[in-house]
Design an enzyme around this catalytic site. Structure first.
Site, mmCIF file in Angstrom:
data_model
loop_
_atom_site.group_PDB
_atom_site.id
_atom_site.type_symbol
_atom_site.label_atom_id
_atom_site.label_comp_id
_atom_site.label_asym_id
_atom_site.label_seq_id
_atom_site.Cartn_x
_atom_site.Cartn_y
_atom_site.Cartn_z
ATOM 1 N N ASN A 156 37.419 15.841 -15.305
ATOM 2 C CA ASN A 156 36.926 18.160 -16.041
ATOM 3 C C ASN A 156 36.304 17.840 -16.798
ATOM 4 O O ASN A 156 36.822 17.882 -18.276
ATOM 5 C CB ASN A 156 38.221 18.167 -15.811
ATOM 6 C CG ASN A 156 38.078 19.998 -15.747
ATOM 7 O OD1 ASN A 156 37.386 20.509 -14.635
ATOM 8 N ND2 ASN A 156 38.606 20.216 -16.578
ATOM 9 N N GLU A 157 35.368 18.430 -17.074
ATOM 10 C CA GLU A 157 34.510 18.969 -18.466
ATOM 11 C C GLU A 157 35.004 18.581 -19.611
ATOM 12 O O GLU A 157 35.000 18.139 -20.263
ATOM 13 C CB GLU A 157 35.406 20.306 -18.893
ATOM 14 C CG GLU A 157 34.610 21.232 -17.842
ATOM 15 C CD GLU A 157 34.850 22.457 -18.178
ATOM 16 O OE1 GLU A 157 33.976 23.621 -18.477
ATOM 17 O OE2 GLU A 157 36.184 22.853 -18.509
ATOM 18 N N GLU A 233 31.229 26.298 -13.018
ATOM 19 C CA GLU A 233 32.463 27.100 -13.263
ATOM 20 C C GLU A 233 31.935 28.327 -13.294
ATOM 21 O O GLU A 233 31.395 28.464 -14.703
ATOM 22 C CB GLU A 233 33.181 26.403 -13.530
ATOM 23 C CG GLU A 233 34.497 26.187 -13.364
ATOM 24 C CD GLU A 233 35.473 25.354 -14.451
ATOM 25 O OE1 GLU A 233 35.638 26.249 -15.558
ATOM 26 O OE2 GLU A 233 36.514 24.760 -14.634
#
Length: 580
Positions: A156-157, A233
């Site tokens: 994640n990121e 996002e």
């Protein structure tokens, strides 16, 4: 059937699809409201729901897994599928999400040598075991197996944190080992270091942003010219820290940026569509120049507010979807009724120091230890020692305080110390022949969820000194406060020390409501044994959300743990929130 793509578009069964997704975290919403929130997502015109999965909830204790009740992601996915929604799942292992420790379980930090988010075998082995439990449950819900999961994320990121490609390959391989035949992707910010460090050449790349879609998409095209554009996002709101102003983003501004994304043939996931609540002790924290814990509400000023009501932003974004020719289904949605139940008197109370033995198992050692070394994840911890004089007055120094301590001498409050904040000196001296009791009561206010300060052990992480002399012979009382049934309450009164307060009220019907604690300073609240989360007079949040399913027809119980003091034994339940 599987999600595929070419240079410009995504396809399902060879039919073009524009992914219109909104984030709803099942673990931030009581299960009784999952269908309501998902139905409103569908009714707004979205076709996909996205969710993270928090490792620290599903495996709060090592090798003990929980996928039931509020953590029953399979039920959440099934409800979404029945409504005709696809799903994007992001299982981590790290999720950020303004969630405690970025979703990592606290027990990882018991090992002083633990290395997170890199190609470190002991860490990856624990991820592998957890992923096996997760993927076993998610596999039947993949699109190719007749379910609705169309995409899953690798880490994640990651580009915001590191650049260990071996680690990313190891996480990707876990998907393949578990036969997860699904479209895998990575998501990162738009700058070169993030997009370069956080992905692998063959994985789909999507970009995260809240504005400037033209610039962000152009930067994505530089590293990936042969795949569709997607904002993973779209930050249409923001979260709050204690002591800061409540964040607001206007509906028109959100709708304008949404329209620009669709005009670029872009795909989108709104972060958030519905934020929900950081119940219990699960709020995270940021650490840039200073430590900044996140509030209990995760309202995020997004399309559905914290209690699930449709906002101006909801209808503005629905209009954008309609204007771009997407179908808006007609579904019967309601905003849950709210009720004012009025003032409630807390007629029972007891100081914390009078019930330590009922709430905690004392650990005696020559030195202090952080929570994780004592197998404690959340809550508070009391450090106690005794000093026999003579000691000339010296300043008390708490080295490695995480995060906030109130200090007592022989039960009397003498000062407050907050992590990395200036404070008045606490001077301690002991006369010859005198013995005093020193208590340091420490609150874990949420582990850092983002950035290089991720290794955020709680309690006192180094030592306690008077001047330069380290103090030894400590009694430590871990206080996770999972439930309070062992407390023997007495007649209610206001205390000027940490204390528990209890009251009851009767209702005929259960409706959403909001508790105001105007006469209290700092602590947390239980309703019928459920930990609603933290309150703090410094704001911005002034009320805590109580979903109707947590109430009962008839008698209900409120319990409050207050760290400092109260000036009146009452709270109030109103029909409107105040987030600042």
């Amino acid at each position: 059937m599987k999600l595929t793509y070419d240079q410009e578009n995504f396809y399902l069964d060879n039919k073009k699809i524009t992914i219109l997704s909104g984030a709803i975290h099942y673990f931030r919403v009581v299960p009784e409201y999952w269908e309501d929130r998902l139905k409103k997502l569908k009714a707004c015109g979205f076709n996909t729901v996205e969710t993270y999965m928090p490792w620290n909830l599903h495996e709060e204790e090592e090798n003990e897994y929980n996928f039931s009740g509020m953590l029953d992601i399979e039920r959440f996915l099934k409800i979404a599928e029945e409504l005709g929604l696809y799903a994007i799942v992001r299982p981590g292992p790290y999720i950020c999400a303004e969630w405690e420790f970025g979703g990592f379980p606290a027990w990882l930090l018991k090992d002083s040598d633990m290395k997170l988010r890199c190609h470190y075998a002991p860490y990856e082995e624990k991820v592998r075991k957890y992923f096996h439990e997760v993927m076993t449950r998610l596999r039947p819900h993949l699109l190719e197996n007749g379910g609705n999961i169309i995409m899953m994320q690798v880490e994640n990121e990651y580009g915001s944190y590191g650049n260990d490609k071996d680690y990313l390959r190891a996480i990707e391989q876990m998907y393949h080992d578990e036969q997860m035949n699904v479209c895998l992707f990575t998501s990162d910010g738009d700058d070169d270091s993030m997009l370069n460090g956080g992905t692998l050449p063959h994985l789909l790349k999507i970009v995260n942003f809240g504005s400037n879609s033209e610039r962000n998409f152009n930067n994505l095209l530089k590293v990936q010219p042969d795949a569709p554009l997607m904002c993973g996002e779209f930050w249409n709101g923001w979260f709050d820290h204690w002591g800061e102003e409540h964040h607001v983003r206007e509906a028109d501004d959100t709708a304008k940026e949404f329209d620009a994304i669709l005009n670029r043939n872009g795909n989108i996931n709104f972060y958030m569509f519905h934020g929900g609540t950081n119940f219990n002790f699960y709020n995270g924290a940021n650490y840039y120049d200073d430590y900044a814990p996140t509030v209990t509400s995760y309202d995020y000023h997004c399309l559905l507010n914290e209690n699930g009501d449709r906002t101006k932003k909801y209808y503005a974004c629905q209009d954008v979807i309609r204007q771009h020719g997407f179908e808006i289904p007609e579904l019967d949605c309601i905003d849950q009724p709210k009720k004012t139940y009025g003032k409630i008197t807390l007629d029972k109370a007891v100081p914390l120091f009078k019930c330590l033995d009922q709430l905690s198992q004392k650990v005696s050692l020559p030195y202090v230890l952080p929570m994780e070394k004592l197998d404690q994840n959340f809550g508070y911890i009391l450090y106690r020692t005794h000093l026999t004089g003579p000691y000339q007055p010296r300043e008390l120094n708490i080295h490695g305080l995480h995060d906030r301590a109130t200090v007592y001498l022989d039960g009397k409050y003498v000062g407050l110390v907050e992590r990395n904040q200036t404070h008045e000196k606490i001077m301690i001296g002991v006369e010859k022949g005198q013995t005093i009791q020193l208590d340091i009561f420490v609150e874990n206010m949420g582990r850092v969820n983002y950035g290089p300060e991720l290794y955020d052990r709680k309690g006192i992480t180094k030592a306690v000194c008077l001047g330069l002399q380290e103090l030894h012979h400590w009694e430590m009382y871990p206080l996770p406060m999972k439930e309070l049934t062992a407390i023997a309450y007495k007649e209610g009164q206001c205390y000027h020390e940490p204390a528990f307060y209890q009251g009851t009220f009767e209702i005929d019907e259960c409706q959403d409501t909001f508790i105001y604690l105007d006469h209290f300073n700092k602590g947390h609240v239980y309703i019928n044994g459920f930990n609603l989360g933290r309150y703090w007079k410094k704001g911005p949040q002034r009320s805590l959300y109580i979903p109707a399913p947590l109430l009962k027809q008839g008698l209900n119980k409120i319990e409050i743990f207050e760290i400092h003091q109260c000036d009146d034994l009452s709270v109030e339940l109103k029909d409107t929130p105040d987030l600042g």
